[in-house]
Design an enzyme around this catalytic site. Structure first.
Site, short mmCIF file in Angstrom:
data_model
loop_
_atom_site.label_atom_id
_atom_site.label_comp_id
_atom_site.label_asym_id
_atom_site.label_seq_id
_atom_site.Cartn_x
_atom_site.Cartn_y
_atom_site.Cartn_z
CG HIS A 63 41.24 -17.50 22.37
ND1 HIS A 63 42.37 -17.29 21.61
CD2 HIS A 63 41.64 -17.41 23.67
CE1 HIS A 63 43.40 -17.06 22.41
NE2 HIS A 63 42.98 -17.13 23.67
CG ASP A 105 42.53 -13.85 20.51
OD1 ASP A 105 41.87 -14.31 19.55
OD2 ASP A 105 43.70 -14.19 20.75
#
Ligand code: GRF
Length: 200
Positions: free
Chosen positions: A107, A143
């Site tokens: 990410h 995430d």
């Protein structure tokens, strides 16, 4: 161990992993399959150039069916590790159940700051002075899973999304192959939210 790599776009992280596997005798992970949800993307060309089989599994609008098809393709190839390298779709619970602490994602921010699909733009818009990269295990929240590794990237006053993302990607290409190697070698253990690295 065999790994399946999921990618939707340019595949520069896929390339970094391909390069690491090709140059590091101790890499220990066989890149057995590339899955894309989109045809004609650069990631598929990179897979072909490296001689890695690939399959396109298009998003059909049903997350459960999409996830099931991906899980079956991964299992059919005997892959035990799943690497989300710029895969722009969210997998459903079946994937996390079938590959617990075996799915890695990269990410472009220092989680838990700036989750979601526009992390670089969001960090700039927020006026952050530092952002970065997070490699993490995938869990049922977006995430969110246990953090494997992070690196900070300073934001310059004249950065735009492109310039900042380029420096973030340079860190991704360093961190992500190392995390894949560590997972493949059994060097990562997960206790709650904490991931411990063991030398092998
Ligand atoms: C990366 O920046 C990654 O952090 C994000 O998507 C981007 C994919 O880039 N999840 P690439 O396709 O690996 O070049």
């Amino acid at each position: 161990m065999k790994a399946a790599i999921l990618a939707s776009g340019s595949g520069s992280n896929l390339q970094a992993i391909i390069d690491a596997a090709a140059t590091d005798d101790g890499f220990g992970v066989d890149l057995a399959l590339v899955i894309s949800d989109r045809p004609s993307v650069r990631a598929l060309e990179r897979a072909a150039d490296a001689g890695i089989p690939s399959v396109v599994i298009p998003w059909g609008g049903d997350r459960h069916a999409f996830t099931h098809e991906i899980c079956e393709a991964i299992a059919d190839t005997g892959c035990e590790i799943v690497v989300m390298a710029g895969f722009m779709r969210i997998l459903g619970p079946e994937a996390i159940d079938r590959f617990p602490n075996r799915i890695l994602n990269v990410h472009p921010a220092l989680l838990p700051a700036f989750p979601g699909g526009h992390a670089v733009r969001d960090a700039l818009a927020h006026g952050a002075k530092v952002t970065g990269v997070t490699v993490h295990f995938v869990d049922e929240e977006v995430d969110h899973g246990p953090i494997v590794s992070q690196a900070a990237v300073e934001i310059a006053a004249d950065d735009d999304e492109q310039s900042l993302h380029a420096r973030i990607q340079a860190e991704e290409h360093r961190l992500f192959p190392a995390a894949v190697k560590a997972l493949g070698r059994g060097s990562l253990t997960v206790e709650g939210r904490t991931v411990r690295w063991r030398e092998t």
